[in-house]
Design a protein around this motif. Structure first.
Motif, PDB file in Angstrom:
ATOM      1  N   LYS A 125      21.880 -36.287  16.336  1.00  0.00           N
ATOM      2  CA  LYS A 125      22.260 -36.922  17.588  1.00  0.00           C
ATOM      3  C   LYS A 125      21.400 -36.363  18.724  1.00  0.00           C
ATOM      4  O   LYS A 125      20.893 -35.243  18.643  1.00  0.00           O
ATOM      5  CB  LYS A 125      23.735 -36.661  17.901  1.00  0.00           C
ATOM      6  N   GLU A 126      21.304 -37.143  19.775  1.00  0.00           N
ATOM      7  CA  GLU A 126      20.596 -36.665  20.956  1.00  0.00           C
ATOM      8  C   GLU A 126      21.591 -36.029  21.926  1.00  0.00           C
ATOM      9  O   GLU A 126      22.795 -36.272  21.854  1.00  0.00           O
ATOM     10  CB  GLU A 126      19.850 -37.814  21.619  1.00  0.00           C
ATOM     11  N   LYS A 127      21.054 -35.202  22.804  1.00  0.00           N
ATOM     12  CA  LYS A 127      21.909 -34.580  23.822  1.00  0.00           C
ATOM     13  C   LYS A 127      22.682 -35.644  24.579  1.00  0.00           C
ATOM     14  O   LYS A 127      22.192 -36.755  24.814  1.00  0.00           O
ATOM     15  CB  LYS A 127      21.045 -33.780  24.799  1.00  0.00           C
ATOM     16  N   GLU A 157      25.005 -37.415  23.586  1.00  0.00           N
ATOM     17  CA  GLU A 157      25.617 -38.441  22.737  1.00  0.00           C
ATOM     18  C   GLU A 157      26.973 -37.963  22.196  1.00  0.00           C
ATOM     19  O   GLU A 157      27.389 -36.829  22.443  1.00  0.00           O
ATOM     20  CB  GLU A 157      24.684 -38.802  21.583  1.00  0.00           C
ATOM     21  N   VAL A 164      21.570 -31.555  16.964  1.00  0.00           N
ATOM     22  CA  VAL A 164      21.457 -32.174  18.279  1.00  0.00           C
ATOM     23  C   VAL A 164      20.042 -31.925  18.800  1.00  0.00           C
ATOM     24  O   VAL A 164      19.588 -30.780  18.864  1.00  0.00           O
ATOM     25  CB  VAL A 164      22.490 -31.608  19.264  1.00  0.00           C
ATOM     26  N   VAL A 165      19.359 -33.018  19.124  1.00  0.00           N
ATOM     27  CA  VAL A 165      17.951 -32.889  19.555  1.00  0.00           C
ATOM     28  C   VAL A 165      17.792 -33.370  21.002  1.00  0.00           C
ATOM     29  O   VAL A 165      18.645 -34.062  21.536  1.00  0.00           O
ATOM     30  CB  VAL A 165      17.004 -33.682  18.628  1.00  0.00           C
TER      31      VAL A 165
END
Lengths: 113, 111
Positions: A13-15, A17, A112-113
């Motif tokens: 997931k992205e930051k 999210e 988390v990216v």
């Protein structure tokens, strides 16, 4: 023998999210626990449920919430994800009796990216 | 405050070289002391539960013992497949059944 089932096994997931993890306990187990394990660390208790009611709360961030449903499965909802949330999340289950064995699932890897 | 300390942090053994892992605990009203084995990226696998001082349990090459302050996991003639992280956890008295974990001992058994 049936074990604790977790899904998904991996997610990225992205930051900022949101992520939802699911847990299906061993049949006839009425208590579910959630743990977070960072790299090289021991599992940290987040929250537990007994008969669909929250039974204990640990170091769970306010951005996280969880619930147990009528079929005893549980979901951990994580919002506004941060890089530091990247970890292995375990669900465990047991019968609600002190000293009963607590069995763990294989975990859900959250990155988390 | 309930606390669990494991030692050593890491242990390297030759195949067949027996040793012991230590778990020291401070807990208000011990309900149970649990040993788990964890392989990388996997969930903790249950090994033993000990409930009272003097209790011992065995499984294959593993034997767990308990005193009022600590527990030992003895590994006899280990094999490379015993390589894993061994976690100790306590279940304290009170309304909760949650486990409090130690930081584990990373065991490597070389052939």
């Amino acid at each position: 023998a049936a074990g604790v089932i977790q899904s998904p096994r991996h997610l990225i997931k992205e930051k900022r999210e949101t992520a939802t993890l699911k847990c299906y306990p061993i049949p006839r187990h009425d208590t579910v626990y959630w743990y977070q394990q960072g790299p090289g660390q021991d599992p940290q208790f987040l929250i537990s449920f007994y008969e669909k009611m929250q039974s204990d709360k640990g170091s769970i961030p306010d951005r996280f919430s969880a619930q147990q449903f009528s079929d005893y499965h549980s979901e951990l909802n994580m919002s506004s994800l941060e890089l530091g949330d990247s970890a292995l999340y375990f669900c465990a289950s047991s019968e609600n009796k002190a000293g009963n064995t607590i069995y763990f699932g294989e975990g859900s890897w959250l990155t988390v990216v | 405050e309930d606390q669990v300390t494991q030692s050593p942090e890491a242990l390297r053994l030759q195949e067949g070289e027996s040793s012991s892992l230590n778990c020291s605990y401070t807990v208000s009203g011990l309900r149970g002391l649990f040993w788990y084995r964890q392989d990388p990226g996997k969930g903790p696998e249950f090994l033993f539960t000990l409930y009272s001082a003097g209790e011992e349990k065995e499984k294959e090459r593993l034997k767990a013992t308990l005193t009022k302050k600590e527990s030992f996991l003895h590994i006899t003639a280990p094999k490379p497949e015993d390589s894993a992280t061994y976690l100790c956890a306590v279940q304290a008295g009170g309304a909760t059944n949650k486990l409090i974990f130690g930081t584990g001992t990373l065991l490597a058994v070389q052939p």
